[in-house]
Design an enzyme around this catalytic site. Structure first.
Site, PDB file in Angstrom:
ATOM      1  N   CYS A  92       4.112   6.702 -12.301  1.00  0.00           N
ATOM      2  CA  CYS A  92       5.460   6.268 -11.896  1.00  0.00           C
ATOM      3  C   CYS A  92       5.614   4.758 -11.809  1.00  0.00           C
ATOM      4  CB  CYS A  92       5.844   6.898 -10.567  1.00  0.00           C
ATOM      5  SG  CYS A  92       5.782   8.679 -10.594  1.00  0.00           S
ATOM      6  N   HIS A 132      10.964   2.726  -6.047  1.00  0.00           N
ATOM      7  CA  HIS A 132      10.731   3.966  -6.804  1.00  0.00           C
ATOM      8  C   HIS A 132      11.382   5.112  -6.040  1.00  0.00           C
ATOM      9  CE1 HIS A 132       8.987   7.210  -8.942  1.00  0.00           C
ATOM     10  NE2 HIS A 132       8.026   7.480  -8.072  1.00  0.00           N
ATOM     11  N   ASN A 161      13.186  12.538  -9.146  1.00  0.00           N
ATOM     12  CA  ASN A 161      12.148  11.562  -9.465  1.00  0.00           C
ATOM     13  C   ASN A 161      11.979  11.499 -10.987  1.00  0.00           C
ATOM     14  OD1 ASN A 161       9.826  10.110  -9.855  1.00  0.00           O
ATOM     15  ND2 ASN A 161       8.572  11.288  -8.413  1.00  0.00           N
TER      16      ASN A 161
HETATM   17  N1  ACO Z   1      11.462  25.281  -1.695  1.00  0.00           N
HETATM   18  C1  ACO Z   1      11.092  25.936  -0.565  1.00  0.00           C
HETATM   19  N2  ACO Z   1       9.880  25.814  -0.029  1.00  0.00           N
HETATM   20  C2  ACO Z   1       8.998  25.004  -0.638  1.00  0.00           C
HETATM   21  C3  ACO Z   1       9.318  24.310  -1.815  1.00  0.00           C
HETATM   22  C4  ACO Z   1      10.601  24.481  -2.349  1.00  0.00           C
HETATM   23  N3  ACO Z   1      10.999  23.865  -3.466  1.00  0.00           N
HETATM   24  N4  ACO Z   1       8.243  23.590  -2.199  1.00  0.00           N
HETATM   25  C5  ACO Z   1       7.293  23.825  -1.297  1.00  0.00           C
HETATM   26  N5  ACO Z   1       7.734  24.683  -0.368  1.00  0.00           N
HETATM   27  C6  ACO Z   1       7.013  25.206   0.782  1.00  0.00           C
HETATM   28  C7  ACO Z   1       5.531  25.197   0.544  1.00  0.00           C
HETATM   29  O1  ACO Z   1       5.134  26.398  -0.110  1.00  0.00           O
HETATM   30  C8  ACO Z   1       5.017  25.126   1.961  1.00  0.00           C
HETATM   31  O2  ACO Z   1       5.088  26.419   2.537  1.00  0.00           O
HETATM   32  P1  ACO Z   1       3.944  26.934   3.545  1.00  0.00           P
HETATM   33  O3  ACO Z   1       3.992  25.981   4.686  1.00  0.00           O
HETATM   34  O4  ACO Z   1       4.400  28.318   3.856  1.00  0.00           O
HETATM   35  O5  ACO Z   1       2.675  26.859   2.767  1.00  0.00           O
HETATM   36  C9  ACO Z   1       6.034  24.250   2.632  1.00  0.00           C
HETATM   37  O6  ACO Z   1       7.225  24.342   1.879  1.00  0.00           O
HETATM   38  C10 ACO Z   1       5.616  22.797   2.653  1.00  0.00           C
HETATM   39  O7  ACO Z   1       6.426  22.226   3.592  1.00  0.00           O
HETATM   40  P2  ACO Z   1       6.100  20.787   4.066  1.00  0.00           P
HETATM   41  O8  ACO Z   1       4.643  20.530   4.050  1.00  0.00           O
HETATM   42  O9  ACO Z   1       6.800  20.560   5.358  1.00  0.00           O
HETATM   43  O10 ACO Z   1       6.782  19.930   2.951  1.00  0.00           O
HETATM   44  P3  ACO Z   1       6.915  18.392   2.995  1.00  0.00           P
HETATM   45  O11 ACO Z   1       7.793  17.990   4.098  1.00  0.00           O
HETATM   46  O12 ACO Z   1       5.575  17.733   2.915  1.00  0.00           O
HETATM   47  O13 ACO Z   1       7.673  18.095   1.655  1.00  0.00           O
HETATM   48  C11 ACO Z   1       7.232  17.172  -0.499  1.00  0.00           C
HETATM   49  C12 ACO Z   1       7.038  18.368   0.428  1.00  0.00           C
HETATM   50  C13 ACO Z   1       8.731  17.012  -0.767  1.00  0.00           C
HETATM   51  C14 ACO Z   1       6.524  17.408  -1.815  1.00  0.00           C
HETATM   52  C15 ACO Z   1       6.701  15.906   0.192  1.00  0.00           C
HETATM   53  O14 ACO Z   1       5.401  16.119   0.642  1.00  0.00           O
HETATM   54  C16 ACO Z   1       6.697  14.714  -0.689  1.00  0.00           C
HETATM   55  O15 ACO Z   1       7.718  14.149  -1.001  1.00  0.00           O
HETATM   56  N6  ACO Z   1       5.500  14.266  -1.088  1.00  0.00           N
HETATM   57  C17 ACO Z   1       5.287  13.082  -1.862  1.00  0.00           C
HETATM   58  C18 ACO Z   1       6.108  13.020  -3.059  1.00  0.00           C
HETATM   59  C19 ACO Z   1       5.511  13.713  -4.201  1.00  0.00           C
HETATM   60  O16 ACO Z   1       4.505  14.374  -4.175  1.00  0.00           O
HETATM   61  N7  ACO Z   1       6.191  13.490  -5.293  1.00  0.00           N
HETATM   62  C20 ACO Z   1       5.749  13.954  -6.479  1.00  0.00           C
HETATM   63  C21 ACO Z   1       5.905  12.899  -7.434  1.00  0.00           C
HETATM   64  S1  ACO Z   1       4.636  11.818  -7.464  1.00  0.00           S
HETATM   65  C22 ACO Z   1       5.234  10.356  -7.855  1.00  0.00           C
HETATM   66  O17 ACO Z   1       6.368  10.052  -7.746  1.00  0.00           O
HETATM   67  C23 ACO Z   1       4.285   9.416  -8.377  1.00  0.00           C
END
Ligand code: ACO
Length: 385
Positions: A119, A257, A287
């Protein structure tokens, strides 16, 4: 840094900018038709409402954004000395994406290179091109941030499928004696954390051009990425500002970003910037990886948020886990010199129809390839001779 005959240092001013977003929109509600998810979860966790899905190969999106950036700069393609394409999920690996951009533009005098730092690729590319202009190797450059994850996406994986969108932004840099363009930057990487953001099976030619979407696997430790992203972007921002003796109060606009609204908020809070001076468009595009910063920059200009002489802060993170921040001084001009007639071919399908096509293609490929994958797995499991 090289110096002109009159002894003044050379800078790399940003004199052109352009973007291209494919027209088909995929909303959070569309996801709910095939994944166990909903608008509330996606919007509250990420800030995203919708994203774009491309109906054409990434190279065509790049061509449009690049042609717009050149027209904005009042330059013709054959004046270009260098093309740098920052991208993670390009149509191809060899030949590279930037040579395709050179061909489409007719920029026959330009050297070309791809930069992949996930990214952060656009910003690492901006550093590369700026350095080559400052040292006198080239006099101008086109720097592109482009990404089309949709053909390679694992659409059945709700952890990642909802996070991404397709798009492209580009800028044109030109040697200048005025102190414009990148004033300072800090580039870094948490290599020990490279496994927390792991994408396999991408970089093949676009699905419609001979090779099916194929196997790709997306493995993200979202919470750990979140933590590292906030630390890296904050550190890079403060260090880049410090290199020029600037404080956060000197920043007119932060254009970060756009991976997640909550990451942007956390970085903003840590660096101590007023939210009114932070540009956000993650709600519209999700993203777009390497494309987020240049697209946001173009939209900030279109919305009149970048004033002549403004100081901008551009922090980012990406797979690797790379991180960086750039302090940019804007010039006097905030409007394009010209417009381009290059445009995308029309799209007659919705975002959901495009995604359902990709899902069906992927399912067919998985079914056909399953026995071979199983055999290969068996071979891979055998100890090396
Ligand atoms: N819809 C519903 N539930 C979901 C979804 C979805 N789309 N995706 C995941 N879940 C569930 C998971 O299965 C998990 O369930 P469980 O607790 O029963 O196992 C739960 O939601 C996870 O919830 P949280 O841990 O509270 O989620 P979080 O608040 O951490 O948000 C997210 C997840 C959005 C991915 C966040 O961690 C984040 O933004 N992380 C960093 C960004 C990232 O990874 N971006 C990817 C791109 S990388 C880049 O830009 C270089």
């Amino acid at each position: 840094m090289t110096h002109r005959d009159d002894g003044r240092p050379v800078h790399a001013a940003i004199v052109g900018w352009g973007k291209c977003l494919p027209p088909a929109v995929l909303t959070n509600r569309d996801f709910a038709t095939f994944l166990e998810t909903d608008d509330e979860w996606i919007a509250s966790r990420t800030g995203m409402r919708e994203r774009r899905i491309s109906h054409v190969p990434l190279g065509e999106i790049i061509h449009v954004a690049a042609a717009r950036a050149l027209a904005c700069a009042g330059m013709s393609a054959d004046e270009l000395d260098l093309i740098v394409v920052g991208s993670t999920l390009g149509d191809e690996v060899c030949p590279n994406v930037s040579s395709g951009t050179q061909k489409r533009l007719g920029a026959r005098n330009a050297a070309v290179m791809d930069v992949n730092t996930a990214c952060t690729s656009f910003l690492y590319g901006l550093s590369t091109a700026t350095a080559l202009i400052r040292t006198g190797v080239v006099k101008n450059a086109l720097v592109v941030g482009a990404e089309a994850p949709s053909p390679f996406m694992d659409w059945e994986n709700r952890n990642v499928a909802v996070l991404f969108g397709d798009g492209c932004g580009a800028v044109v840099l030109k040697a200048s004696t005025k102190e414009e363009g990148v004033l300072a930057e800090r580039l870094g990487c948490y290599g020990e954390s490279r496994s927390i953001l792991d994408i396999r099976g991408v970089g093949a030619r676009y699905a419609n051009q001979g090779i099916p979407g194929g196997y790709s696997s997306w493995s993200f430790d979202g919470q750990e990425i979140f933590r590292k992203a906030v630390i890296g972007m904050t550190q890079a921002s403060l260090e880049a500002l410090g290199k020029r003796g600037l404080a956060i109060g000197d920043v007119d606009l932060m254009i970060p970003h756009q991976a997640n609204q909550r990451i942007i908020d956390a970085v903003g809070k840590r660096v101590g910037i007023d939210p009114g001076r932070v540009f956000v468009n993650v709600q519209k595009y999700g993203n777009m990886s390497a494309a987020t910063v240049p697209v946001a920059l173009v939209e900030a200009l279109e919305e009149g948020r970048v004033k002549p002489g403004a100081t901008l802060l551009l922090p980012a993170f990406g797979g690797g886990l790379t991180w960086c921040a750039h302090v940019v001084r804007w010039g006097e001009r905030t409007t394009p010199l010209g417009t381009s007639s290059v445009s995308l071919s029309p799209c007659d399908r919705t975002g959901l129809e495009l995604v359902n096509d990709l899902r069906a293609r992927r399912a067919r490929y998985h079914q056909a390839a399953a026995p071979f994958i199983e055999a290969a797995r068996h071979l891979l499991d055998e100890p090396a001779a």
